[in-house]
Design an enzyme around this catalytic site. Sequence first.
Site, short mmCIF file in Angstrom:
data_model
loop_
_atom_site.label_atom_id
_atom_site.label_comp_id
_atom_site.label_asym_id
_atom_site.label_seq_id
_atom_site.Cartn_x
_atom_site.Cartn_y
_atom_site.Cartn_z
N ARG A 185 0.86 -1.19 0.00
CA ARG A 185 0.00 0.00 0.00
C ARG A 185 0.90 1.24 0.00
O ARG A 185 1.69 1.43 0.92
CB ARG A 185 -0.89 0.00 1.24
CG ARG A 185 -1.67 1.28 1.47
CD ARG A 185 -2.54 1.15 2.74
NE ARG A 185 -3.33 2.32 2.99
CZ ARG A 185 -3.11 3.19 3.97
NH1 ARG A 185 -2.11 3.03 4.82
NH2 ARG A 185 -3.91 4.23 4.13
N HIS A 236 -2.96 10.84 1.08
CA HIS A 236 -2.40 10.60 2.42
C HIS A 236 -1.77 11.91 2.91
O HIS A 236 -0.57 12.01 3.12
CB HIS A 236 -1.39 9.45 2.37
CG HIS A 236 -1.13 8.79 3.69
ND1 HIS A 236 -1.26 7.42 3.90
CD2 HIS A 236 -0.74 9.29 4.88
CE1 HIS A 236 -0.94 7.12 5.16
NE2 HIS A 236 -0.63 8.24 5.77
N GLU A 244 -7.36 8.19 6.64
CA GLU A 244 -7.64 8.79 7.95
C GLU A 244 -8.11 10.25 7.87
O GLU A 244 -7.43 11.16 8.36
CB GLU A 244 -6.42 8.70 8.87
CG GLU A 244 -5.95 7.29 9.13
CD GLU A 244 -4.89 7.20 10.24
OE1 GLU A 244 -4.55 8.24 10.83
OE2 GLU A 244 -4.43 6.09 10.52
N ASN A 257 -7.13 1.41 10.04
CA ASN A 257 -5.81 1.63 10.64
C ASN A 257 -5.98 1.57 12.15
O ASN A 257 -6.84 2.27 12.70
CB ASN A 257 -5.25 3.01 10.26
CG ASN A 257 -4.88 3.10 8.79
OD1 ASN A 257 -4.94 2.10 8.06
ND2 ASN A 257 -4.49 4.29 8.37
N TYR A 271 -3.97 1.32 16.07
CA TYR A 271 -2.75 1.34 16.89
C TYR A 271 -3.00 1.10 18.38
O TYR A 271 -2.28 0.35 19.02
CB TYR A 271 -2.01 2.68 16.69
CG TYR A 271 -1.43 2.79 15.30
CD1 TYR A 271 -0.21 2.21 14.99
CD2 TYR A 271 -2.15 3.40 14.27
CE1 TYR A 271 0.31 2.26 13.71
CE2 TYR A 271 -1.63 3.45 12.98
CZ TYR A 271 -0.41 2.88 12.71
OH TYR A 271 0.10 2.91 11.43
N GLU A 299 -3.24 -0.43 8.19
CA GLU A 299 -2.07 -0.06 8.99
C GLU A 299 -2.21 -0.66 10.37
O GLU A 299 -3.28 -0.58 10.98
CB GLU A 299 -1.96 1.47 9.19
CG GLU A 299 -1.56 2.25 7.99
CD GLU A 299 -1.44 3.76 8.28
OE1 GLU A 299 -1.24 4.15 9.45
OE2 GLU A 299 -1.56 4.53 7.31
C1 FCB Z 1 -1.23 6.92 10.94
C2 FCB Z 1 -0.81 7.47 9.60
C3 FCB Z 1 0.51 6.95 9.11
C4 FCB Z 1 1.52 6.82 10.23
C5 FCB Z 1 0.93 6.08 11.41
C6 FCB Z 1 1.89 5.88 12.56
O1 FCB Z 1 -2.12 7.81 11.54
O2 FCB Z 1 -1.78 7.16 8.63
O3 FCB Z 1 0.96 7.79 8.08
O4 FCB Z 1 2.04 8.04 10.56
O5 FCB Z 1 -0.21 6.75 11.86
#
Ligand code: FCB
Length: 462
Positions: A80, A124, A169, A297, A299, A364
């Site tokens: 990607r 992006h 995002e 995405n 985290y 992500e």
């Molecule tokens: C996301 C972004 C990506 C990267 C990660 C850690 O929010 O899409 O570009 O910075 O965080």
Amino acid sequence: MSARSELRFPEGFVWGAATAAYQIEGAATEDGRGPSIWDTFSRTPGRVFQGHTGDVACDHYHRYADDVALMADLGLRAYRFSVAWPRIRPDGTGPVNPRGLDFYDRLTDALLQRGIDPIVTLYHWDLPQSLQDTGGWTSRDTAAHLADYAVAVHSRLGDRIRTWTTLNEPWCSAYLGYGNGLHAPGERDPGAAFRAVHHLLLGHGLAARALRAAGAEVVGITLNPADVRPADPHSAADAAAVRLVDGLHNRIFLDPLTGAGYPADVLEHVSRMVEPDFIRDGDEKTIAAPIDLLGVNFYAPTYVAGRAGAAGGSAWPGTEGSVEFLPPVGPLTDMGWMIEPASLTRLLERIATDYPGLPLIITENGAAFPDKAGEEGPDGTGWVADSDRVAYLDGHLRAAHAAIARGVDLRGYLVWSFLDNFEWAEGYRKRFGIVHVDYLTQRRTPKESARWYQEVIARNGL
Ligand code: FCB
């Protein structure tokens, strides 16, 4: 082998890695590329750690062939990447710059030659600066310009690329770009942030419709939906805080994208800060253009409590005075983000339940840790020990697998990131790559996590 190491993913599960143009390409003024809001922002004193910029980044623009060879060596099946709008239309709206398209043409061919499926992100975060000069995402015209640009890219690459995603995002673009100013263009105005939310969604809808008309096979969008949890599951105040943050973070995007229009409670909240007259008749229908894939995405989880007088979160306008965002509880990543894989399972199940029928892909997931390039690895080549990253990825893949086992239609997983790169306001000090980059020499060294991931892909499981 223990039972823990015997998870298999469905046949055809997509394994890959992700990057974004401004974070890796460099070559900021080459072949006719125009300036973007991130060029401007990173040059503004105090905005990015130590004034780092994407001018050189990982020099991927010149090293893409070697980078693709490394991807193939690691066994990646999908990659990607994002297209830099300012390479294609340097001033945002004017003539198409063929030399900009040439780069993505070469990259696409290199990927396909190695059997790697390209997954494109059109936006992006690197908006052409000239469009920001006329209002950026606060201006309705920017939405139409996004669709025009999408068509220009598709007309060159559409014969070879199957999967097209519009935005990455939009929550970040709107709330961090226009709400709290942590990202480009650095504005701090809640009204501007909500305008941006709407115009981003409108741009997505127009682009999705145009891509579909041009023959794109798979059309989607990537969000960063949050798993919002109450500090106390029995508290009514905390439940109200969850509802508000979930509305501002998730439902404001997912409801209109899936045809339900903006949620009434969210609109009511927004109206306290800005008159939502920028939402015009027919817009919600445009935004609901059918999509084939939702990129997720993920985290870290988000924990909130409802408390009068609480500070709120600057990235969720209007939460001041009623919502407390709880400090993350360790272990943390180098970003200070909490590590809780079960949160990913909950989030995927929630999306599958509330927005059924939408195939998902994790576009992500990954973690920053303060890696150091070591001397030599087991095979005599360079080596970076990053067992903390391996543990993070392993935990989240197990969480993704658990969601699949419970019926979630999850099609693939793309690790963030293929390379260490420019981490926005944090500059180069945060390393997310499974491949280490020495920014002085541009030397690439696969980390322990890259070798681990290579085996995961080969086994189609853990
Ligand atoms: C996301 C972004 C990506 C990267 C990660 C850690 O929010 O899409 O570009 O910075 O965080």
